[in-house]
Design a protein around this motif. Structure first.
Motif, short mmCIF file in Angstrom:
data_model
loop_
_atom_site.label_atom_id
_atom_site.label_comp_id
_atom_site.label_asym_id
_atom_site.label_seq_id
_atom_site.Cartn_x
_atom_site.Cartn_y
_atom_site.Cartn_z
N THR A 1 56.75 27.51 48.34
CA THR A 1 56.07 28.84 48.83
C THR A 1 54.65 29.10 48.13
O THR A 1 53.90 29.65 48.73
N ALA A 2 54.66 28.67 46.92
CA ALA A 2 53.18 28.86 46.08
C ALA A 2 52.27 28.11 47.19
O ALA A 2 51.15 28.63 47.08
N GLY A 3 52.57 27.21 47.43
CA GLY A 3 51.55 26.34 48.20
C GLY A 3 51.17 27.05 49.60
O GLY A 3 49.91 26.87 49.84
N ILE A 4 52.12 27.60 50.27
CA ILE A 4 51.81 28.31 51.51
C ILE A 4 50.95 29.62 51.03
O ILE A 4 50.03 29.99 51.73
N ALA A 5 51.34 30.23 49.97
CA ALA A 5 50.47 31.39 49.51
C ALA A 5 49.03 30.88 49.15
O ALA A 5 48.13 31.68 49.36
N THR A 6 48.88 29.83 48.63
CA THR A 6 47.51 29.40 48.28
C THR A 6 46.84 29.02 49.24
O THR A 6 45.44 29.30 49.27
N GLU A 7 47.36 28.61 50.54
CA GLU A 7 46.70 28.38 51.65
C GLU A 7 46.13 29.42 52.31
O GLU A 7 45.11 29.64 52.85
N ILE A 8 47.20 30.59 52.25
CA ILE A 8 46.66 31.91 52.90
C ILE A 8 45.58 32.40 52.29
O ILE A 8 44.46 32.72 52.86
N GLY A 9 45.63 32.34 50.83
CA GLY A 9 44.61 33.00 50.07
C GLY A 9 43.32 32.18 50.31
O GLY A 9 42.10 32.89 50.47
N LYS A 10 43.41 30.93 50.31
CA LYS A 10 41.97 30.10 50.75
C LYS A 10 41.45 30.53 51.88
O LYS A 10 40.34 30.62 52.09
N THR A 11 42.46 30.88 52.94
CA THR A 11 41.58 30.85 54.33
C THR A 11 41.31 32.27 54.51
O THR A 11 40.02 32.48 55.08
N LEU A 12 41.77 33.20 53.78
CA LEU A 12 41.52 34.84 53.71
C LEU A 12 39.92 34.80 53.06
O LEU A 12 39.03 35.35 53.50
N ARG A 13 39.90 33.96 51.98
CA ARG A 13 38.60 33.91 51.28
C ARG A 13 37.52 33.14 52.32
O ARG A 13 36.27 34.01 52.27
N GLU A 14 37.68 32.25 52.71
CA GLU A 14 36.83 31.72 54.03
C GLU A 14 36.53 32.56 54.94
O GLU A 14 35.30 32.63 55.55
N ASP A 15 37.46 33.61 55.42
CA ASP A 15 36.98 34.63 56.21
C ASP A 15 36.26 35.66 55.74
O ASP A 15 35.86 36.56 56.47
N GLY A 16 36.02 35.57 54.43
CA GLY A 16 35.01 36.81 53.78
C GLY A 16 35.90 37.89 53.17
O GLY A 16 35.27 38.79 52.76
N LEU A 17 37.11 37.76 53.03
CA LEU A 17 37.86 38.70 52.17
C LEU A 17 37.89 37.99 50.93
O LEU A 17 38.12 37.12 50.39
N GLU A 18 38.16 39.23 50.34
CA GLU A 18 38.74 39.10 48.46
C GLU A 18 40.04 38.58 48.45
O GLU A 18 40.96 39.71 48.54
N ALA A 19 40.49 37.39 48.21
CA ALA A 19 42.03 37.55 48.20
C ALA A 19 42.44 36.96 46.85
O ALA A 19 41.92 35.78 46.32
N VAL A 20 43.51 37.40 46.24
CA VAL A 20 43.95 37.08 44.98
C VAL A 20 45.49 36.53 44.97
O VAL A 20 46.41 37.50 45.61
N VAL A 21 45.76 35.40 44.75
CA VAL A 21 47.06 34.86 44.91
C VAL A 21 47.92 34.84 43.69
O VAL A 21 47.50 34.19 42.53
N VAL A 22 49.00 35.42 43.45
CA VAL A 22 49.95 35.76 42.20
C VAL A 22 51.17 35.68 42.64
O VAL A 22 51.83 36.02 43.54
N ARG A 23 52.02 35.32 41.52
CA ARG A 23 53.43 35.21 41.64
C ARG A 23 54.06 36.71 41.80
O ARG A 23 53.16 37.45 41.08
N ALA A 24 55.09 36.88 42.79
CA ALA A 24 55.34 38.36 43.06
C ALA A 24 55.82 38.97 41.82
O ALA A 24 55.83 40.21 41.50
N GLY A 25 56.40 38.27 40.72
CA GLY A 25 56.98 38.74 39.58
C GLY A 25 55.91 39.35 38.53
O GLY A 25 56.23 40.33 37.67
#
Length: 167
Positions: free
Chosen positions: A17-41
């Motif tokens: 699931t961390a790998g999926i979240a990392t891919e989402i964050g990377k894509t959002l950044r490529e689209d010009g958003l500021e994305a931060v990826v962290v464990r939910a805890g």
């Protein structure tokens, strides 16, 4: 112009699931958003974000306790943000073949948080995944990586389009 801030938080046991979240964050950044990826805890306060993507692994029909706890802790503030939920877990191609409805705990979280949508991605179990059940599945030939990076990126682009351009 200031980029919209998006928190991508995830609950995982073994890293898929961390790998999926990392891919989402990377894509959002490529689209010009500021994305931060962290464990939910690690998420104690979502007020500094315009939107939140929260994901959790599925185990025996239940969403990650870490993701559920994050939703509970931040419920009041999540209600005032764009929220998107995802699950990962089927270790087969079912998530590619049809939309999988959220498990009951995720459906309740969607209601409580006013989440815009939910998607389920395939999961991953390999030889290095710890646990008796995981090892048994791999021995039985039922392991594999069923995450589809293109499908993950497509969903992240969809989120970017919904959130719109920078402010």
């Amino acid at each position: 112009m200031t980029a919209k801030r998006v928190l991508v938080a995830y609950g995982t046991k073994h890293g898929a699931t961390a790998g999926i979240a990392t891919e989402i964050g990377k894509t959002l950044r490529e689209d010009g958003l500021e994305a931060v990826v962290v464990r939910a805890g690690e998420v104690d306060d979502v007020r500094g974000y315009d939107a939140v993507v929260l994901g959790g692994a599925l185990y025996a029909g239940r969403w990650s306790g870490e993701a559920e706890s994050c939703a509970d802790r931040n419920e009041i503030n999540l209600k005032h943000r764009a929220v998107y939920l995802f699950s990962s877990g089927p270790v087969d191609s079912s998530a590619e073949q049809q939309a999988i409805p959220p498990v009951p705990g995720v459906a309740r979280a969607m209601q409580r948080l006013g989440a815009r949508e939910h998607i389920t991605f395939g999961g991953s179990i390999g030889a290095g995944t710890p646990g008796f059940i995981a090892r048994a599945m791999v021995r039985a030939g039922k392991g594999g990586d069923f995450r589809n990076p293109e499908r993950i990126r497509t969903w992240a682009h969809h989120i970017s389009a919904e959130l719109g351009p920078a402010c």
